[in-house]
Design an enzyme around this catalytic site. Structure first.
Site, PDB file in Angstrom:
ATOM      1  N   LEU A  31       0.378  52.871   5.235  1.00  0.00           N
ATOM      2  CA  LEU A  31      -0.216  51.688   4.624  1.00  0.00           C
ATOM      3  C   LEU A  31       0.039  50.525   5.583  1.00  0.00           C
ATOM      4  O   LEU A  31       1.188  50.290   5.983  1.00  0.00           O
ATOM      5  CB  LEU A  31       0.441  51.390   3.269  1.00  0.00           C
TER       6      LEU A  31
ATOM      7  N   GLU B  72       6.379  55.919   7.686  1.00  0.00           N
ATOM      8  CA  GLU B  72       6.807  54.692   7.002  1.00  0.00           C
ATOM      9  C   GLU B  72       7.858  55.056   5.971  1.00  0.00           C
ATOM     10  O   GLU B  72       8.296  56.203   5.902  1.00  0.00           O
ATOM     11  CB  GLU B  72       5.602  53.993   6.370  1.00  0.00           C
TER      12      GLU B  72
ATOM     13  N   TYR C 158      -4.173  49.695  -6.269  1.00  0.00           N
ATOM     14  CA  TYR C 158      -3.297  48.625  -6.738  1.00  0.00           C
ATOM     15  C   TYR C 158      -2.867  47.750  -5.576  1.00  0.00           C
ATOM     16  O   TYR C 158      -3.100  48.073  -4.412  1.00  0.00           O
ATOM     17  CB  TYR C 158      -2.069  49.193  -7.468  1.00  0.00           C
TER      18      TYR C 158
ATOM     19  N   LYS D 224      -4.331  51.810  -0.683  1.00  0.00           N
ATOM     20  CA  LYS D 224      -3.239  51.627  -1.648  1.00  0.00           C
ATOM     21  C   LYS D 224      -3.678  52.204  -2.986  1.00  0.00           C
ATOM     22  O   LYS D 224      -4.055  51.473  -3.909  1.00  0.00           O
ATOM     23  CB  LYS D 224      -2.882  50.124  -1.737  1.00  0.00           C
TER      24      LYS D 224
HETATM   25  N1  PDD Z   1       4.751  48.883  -1.666  1.00  0.00           N
HETATM   26  N2  PDD Z   1       4.141  51.342   2.722  1.00  0.00           N
HETATM   27  C1  PDD Z   1       4.050  51.783   1.459  1.00  0.00           C
HETATM   28  C2  PDD Z   1       3.894  53.237   1.210  1.00  0.00           C
HETATM   29  C3  PDD Z   1       4.092  50.859   0.399  1.00  0.00           C
HETATM   30  O1  PDD Z   1       3.981  51.288  -0.869  1.00  0.00           O
HETATM   31  C4  PDD Z   1       4.271  49.480   0.674  1.00  0.00           C
HETATM   32  C5  PDD Z   1       4.314  48.449  -0.410  1.00  0.00           C
HETATM   33  C6  PDD Z   1       4.389  49.072   2.016  1.00  0.00           C
HETATM   34  C7  PDD Z   1       4.543  47.630   2.399  1.00  0.00           C
HETATM   35  O2  PDD Z   1       3.344  46.923   2.195  1.00  0.00           O
HETATM   36  P1  PDD Z   1       3.333  45.349   1.897  1.00  0.00           P
HETATM   37  O3  PDD Z   1       4.091  44.712   2.974  1.00  0.00           O
HETATM   38  O4  PDD Z   1       1.888  44.996   1.925  1.00  0.00           O
HETATM   39  O5  PDD Z   1       3.958  45.153   0.540  1.00  0.00           O
HETATM   40  C8  PDD Z   1       4.304  50.035   3.011  1.00  0.00           C
HETATM   41  C9  PDD Z   1       4.604  48.036  -2.808  1.00  0.00           C
HETATM   42  C10 PDD Z   1       5.396  46.777  -2.708  1.00  0.00           C
HETATM   43  C11 PDD Z   1       4.846  48.828  -4.057  1.00  0.00           C
HETATM   44  O6  PDD Z   1       4.331  49.939  -4.122  1.00  0.00           O
HETATM   45  O7  PDD Z   1       5.503  48.351  -4.988  1.00  0.00           O
END
Ligand code: PDD
Length: 301
Positions: free
Chosen positions: A204, A180, A34, A148
């Site tokens: 991620l 993270e 996703y 992801k």
């Molecule tokens: N989450 N780390 C994890 C585990 C994440 O699920 C996310 C993002 C990030 C930040 O990634 P980005 O800057 O590309 O959004 C880091 C999304 C927003 C979610 O699961 O809803």
């Protein structure tokens, strides 16, 4: 309000008419990937980076997407417009689709493609950076956190533990090293250097993290991609989180202990402003054209 539309397998449908097969491999095995792309005033932020990461995730799990996947950008823009949600997280999900429940891949997969919108508040130039409280908890995820995938149970349990403790986010620790957040990346200013975990298999590689690291370097800040320890976090001048939904948010307490003086620090605040300016420039928003509410949005992580 009208029922929102979603895009499922080639069709725009009212939310309640969009159904999945009970044996969709996304449901049975979390066998899918996703993305969440933040739309501001009807325009996507960092679309190319999200598309590139989606390709990496698909490739990692050997999933060939359906043909419409190459139209995700226009489909998302149309959905945001038709749902009248110019400010939204647009969620993309691709699974290996319906098949009798056997672990091995089906011989002829029929992948499922879902796009939906989750409305959020508009860009607010006047709002201060959000301040979030965090807990720490062990990172019990697998060894491929750089993709992801839909397999988010460990993230969900960590976030719930944070909420149970009256906090907004859980910071994950793997053998004493900060990886993270449950849905965010973690960055800290330690002795004047901005530090965060390197973009390897344990995190991620957040799109927002990448944008913010670039902004920091351009402002002359020393940036080092080296894991932080819990002691580093407690000793840090500033700690903050990044994510497509969270944007950039200050961490003001960790496990009940204040970070520095317990208020968002100057570097966090300056990087937040730089991030908002970057979003505004890319999405064609000027302070005059912004809705201009001064109410601070609820913290999101
Ligand atoms: N989450 N780390 C994890 C585990 C994440 O699920 C996310 C993002 C990030 C930040 O990634 P980005 O800057 O590309 O959004 C880091 C999304 C927003 C979610 O699961 O809803």
């Amino acid at each position: 309000m009208d029922e929102p539309l979603v895009f499922l397998n080639g069709r725009f449908l009212p939310r309640s008419q969009a159904t999945l097969d009970i044996e969709d491999r996304g449901v049975m095995f979390a066998d899918g990937v996703y993305e969440v792309v933040h739309f501001y005033a009807g325009r996507p932020f960092a679309m190319a980076a999200h598309q590139a990461r989606l390709q990496r995730s698909l490739q990692a799990i050997a999933l060939t997407p359906p043909a419409e996947a190459c139209r995700l950008a226009p489909i998302s823009a149309e959905l945001v417009q038709r749902n009248r949600t110019p400010d939204a997280g647009v969620y993309w999900q691709i699974t290996r689709g319906p098949a009798p429940r056997q672990h091995a891949f089906p011989a002829r997969p029929r992948p499922t493609l879902l796009v939906m919108t989750q409305p959020v508040g508009p860009l607010d130039f006047a709002a201060p950076v959000s301040a979030l409280r965090c807990i720490t908890t062990e990172d019990v995820r697998w060894q491929h956190c750089c993709y992801k995938t839909l397999m988010l149970l460990a993230n969900v349990l960590a976030k719930e533990k944070a909420h149970q403790a009256g906090c907004e986010e859980a910071i994950l620790l793997r053998q004493g090293r900060v990886t993270e957040g449950s849905s965010t990346n973690v960055l800290a200013l330690v002795q004047g250097t901005l530090r965060t975990h390197p973009a390897d298999q344990w995190i991620l590689e957040g799109v927002t993290r990448g944008v913010v690291l670039d902004l920091a370097r351009r402002r002359g800040l020393r940036v080092v991609e080296q894991a932080l320890t819990l002691d580093d976090l407690h000793a840090a001048e500033e700690v903050f989180l990044t994510g497509s939904t969270t944007e950039l948010a200050a961490v003001t307490a960790i496990d009940g202990r204040p970070v520095a003086d317990g208020r968002p620090g100057p570097v966090t605040t300056a990087l937040y402003q730089a991030f908002i300016d970057c979003v505004a420039a890319e999405c064609g928003i000027t302070p005059a054209s912004a809705p201009g509410t001064s109410a601070a949005p609820a913290p999101r992580a």
